[in-house]
Design an enzyme around this catalytic site. Structure first.
Site, PDB file in Angstrom:
ATOM      1  N   TYR A  13       0.833  -1.222   0.000  1.00  0.00           N
ATOM      2  CA  TYR A  13       0.000   0.000   0.000  1.00  0.00           C
ATOM      3  C   TYR A  13       0.866   1.271   0.000  1.00  0.00           C
ATOM      4  CZ  TYR A  13      -3.358   3.401   1.968  1.00  0.00           C
ATOM      5  OH  TYR A  13      -4.127   4.500   2.224  1.00  0.00           O
ATOM      6  N   ILE A  14       1.643   1.467   1.040  1.00  0.00           N
ATOM      7  CA  ILE A  14       2.437   2.712   1.103  1.00  0.00           C
ATOM      8  C   ILE A  14       3.608   2.624   0.123  1.00  0.00           C
ATOM      9  CG2 ILE A  14       3.663   4.313   2.627  1.00  0.00           C
ATOM     10  CD1 ILE A  14       2.131   3.023   4.985  1.00  0.00           C
ATOM     11  N   LEU A  35       5.298 -10.550  -2.377  1.00  0.00           N
ATOM     12  CA  LEU A  35       3.883 -10.604  -2.783  1.00  0.00           C
ATOM     13  C   LEU A  35       3.021 -11.323  -1.739  1.00  0.00           C
ATOM     14  CD1 LEU A  35       4.184 -11.309  -6.646  1.00  0.00           C
ATOM     15  CD2 LEU A  35       3.972  -9.101  -5.488  1.00  0.00           C
ATOM     16  N   PHE A  83       9.919  -0.985   3.563  1.00  0.00           N
ATOM     17  CA  PHE A  83       8.508  -1.114   3.951  1.00  0.00           C
ATOM     18  C   PHE A  83       8.148  -2.556   4.321  1.00  0.00           C
ATOM     19  CE2 PHE A  83       8.294   2.423   0.823  1.00  0.00           C
ATOM     20  CZ  PHE A  83       7.639   3.369   1.585  1.00  0.00           C
ATOM     21  N   SER A 127       6.266   3.847  13.117  1.00  0.00           N
ATOM     22  CA  SER A 127       4.852   4.092  13.375  1.00  0.00           C
ATOM     23  C   SER A 127       4.674   4.902  14.647  1.00  0.00           C
ATOM     24  CB  SER A 127       4.157   2.739  13.531  1.00  0.00           C
ATOM     25  OG  SER A 127       2.870   2.907  14.063  1.00  0.00           O
ATOM     26  N   TYR A 152       3.623  -6.600  17.025  1.00  0.00           N
ATOM     27  CA  TYR A 152       3.815  -5.721  15.867  1.00  0.00           C
ATOM     28  C   TYR A 152       4.472  -4.409  16.311  1.00  0.00           C
ATOM     29  CZ  TYR A 152       2.636  -1.853  12.822  1.00  0.00           C
ATOM     30  OH  TYR A 152       2.710  -0.700  12.088  1.00  0.00           O
ATOM     31  N   LYS A 156       8.472  -2.579  15.657  1.00  0.00           N
ATOM     32  CA  LYS A 156       8.829  -1.224  15.204  1.00  0.00           C
ATOM     33  C   LYS A 156       9.838  -0.602  16.168  1.00  0.00           C
ATOM     34  CE  LYS A 156       6.341  -1.179  11.490  1.00  0.00           C
ATOM     35  NZ  LYS A 156       7.025  -1.323  10.199  1.00  0.00           N
ATOM     36  N   ARG A 234      -7.564   9.936  15.890  1.00  0.00           N
ATOM     37  CA  ARG A 234      -6.327   9.596  15.170  1.00  0.00           C
ATOM     38  C   ARG A 234      -5.975  10.728  14.215  1.00  0.00           C
ATOM     39  NH1 ARG A 234      -6.668   6.274  18.413  1.00  0.00           N
ATOM     40  NH2 ARG A 234      -6.590   3.993  18.273  1.00  0.00           N
TER      41      ARG A 234
END
Ligand code: UD1
Length: 344
Positions: A13-14, A35, A83, A127, A152, A156, A234
């Site tokens: 996405y990003i 992928l 990413f 993040s 998760y 980070k 947010r």
């Protein structure tokens, strides 16, 4: 050509939006992606938007030998944007080892290869999750890092520390850590966007899927928070604006303008929106009414967080410019395009 950039997760996405902005700014791109959460045709769509099909290598960043071979074959890579990572908070609680292996080994491999191939720097996708629930809002880069709420989030934090330690050890590389707030929306061409895997966990894909009839109803997770309307707040950042921040980071790095070898920037708008405000903005932007109900709080959610983006504005020279209604319209156009393509 301004330089060659290796983009891991470049079909995601990003990543895909960033590849578009890099190519439109004159950089050459090599995408590395396994992928696992994206489609190969994204490479064609990037080609349609920019007129240049980026080089694409289907490989897993956990595979050191595969990466080594890619670096050897592509000649001088000037910088990396990393990413490629697993990103579902809930799944990370169920499968911590998957998250630790994927998100950490991939970075270790890149850091090991960078000095060997003379790669000057790395831009890392971090993040706002590293701040947890900040004590002071808007949150600045100087805010303390709180104990992570999920594996998760922990990956980070650990990855930021691994980069800091590696640079401190004298490895001749520099780094920019970009702490993203909540990226939403899609490219205005509607050729690339977010492709959620199964039932979306994130708010905006759930909104657009509800609006188009894939989901019967949106649940608003909690209306009893200590915010003006009771729903969580947010900082929703347009994905193209976010992608552009990477181009600013890369040019600062390659032009040797960094003030420190590791720089950290918040990438957000500086404006907080509640879940209910976002729903109403979507309805206003698209004219589509959303079926939603108030549901119990979601475990692990933070009450409110939004960025102080002044460092990115002043030092990086980047600023978010797209309004929320344009951004939500782009998300809706992308959802319509997915239906047209028979994907969702
Ligand atoms: C979280 C993480 C972020 C991470 C992202 C990946 C924090 C602060 N942020 O974002 O770092 O990259 O997950 O997925 O930890 N909501 C609803 N109904 C829904 C879905 C969401 O009301 O169906 C609400 C949530 O309660 C939240 C807001 O919408 O208040 C945004 O949720 P979401 O899009 O999942 O992102 P975060 O949880 O903020």
């Amino acid at each position: 050509m301004k330089g060659k950039i290796l983009v891991t997760g470049g079909t995601g996405y990003i990543g895909s939006h960033t590849v578009v902005e890099l190519q439109e700014s004159g950089y050459e791109v090599v995408i590395v992606d396994n992928l696992s959460n994206s489609r190969a045709d994204v490479v064609d769509y990037i080609g349609q938007i920019t007129g240049t099909r980026p080089a694409f290598e289907q490989a897993d960043c956990r595979d050191l030998d595969a990466l080594d071979e890619i670096f050897a074959r592509h000649g001088q890579i000037d910088a990396i944007i990393h990413f490629a990572a697993s990103k579902a908070v809930g799944e990370s609680v169920q499968k911590p080892l998957l998250y630790y292996r994927n998100n950490i080994v991939s970075l270790l491999n890149l850091l090991e290869l960078m000095p060997r191939y003379g790669v000057k720097g790395i831009v890392f996708s971090s993040s706002c999750t590293v701040y947890g629930q900040p004590d002071v809002l808007p949150v600045t880069e100087a805010a303390p890092i709180k104990k992570a709420e999920s594996p998760y989030g922990n990956t980070k934090q650990i990855n930021e520390e691994i980069i800091q330690d590696t640079v401190r050890s004298g490895t001749p590389i520099s780094a920019v850590l970009l702490r993203y707030f909540n990226p939403i929306g899609a490219h205005p061409s509607a050729l690339i966007g977010e492709l959620p895997n199964g039932v979306p966990m994130n708010l905006v894909p759930f909104i657009t899927q509800t609006a188009i009839g894939i989901r019967p109803q949106l649940s608003v997770f909690g209306d009893d928070y200590g915010t003006p309307d009771g729903s969580c707040i947010r900082d929703y950042i347009n994905v193209v604006d976010l992608a552009k921040a990477h181009v600013f980071a890369i040019s600062r790095m390659l032009e040797g303008k960094q003030a420190e070898q590791v720089e950290v920037f918040n990438i957000g708008t500086g404006r907080g929106l509640s879940v209910l405000e976002l729903i109403h903005a979507f309805e206003a932007a698209t004219g589509v009414k959303l079926n939603y109900r108030i549901a119990p709080r979601r475990a692990g959610d933070i009450e409110q967080v939004w960025a102080d983006p002044r460092k990115a504005n002043d030092v990086l020279g980047w600023k978010a410019t797209t309004g929320i209604e344009d951004t939500l319209r782009s998300a809706w156009n992308w959802q319509l395009k997915l239906r047209e393509r028979g994907i969702q």
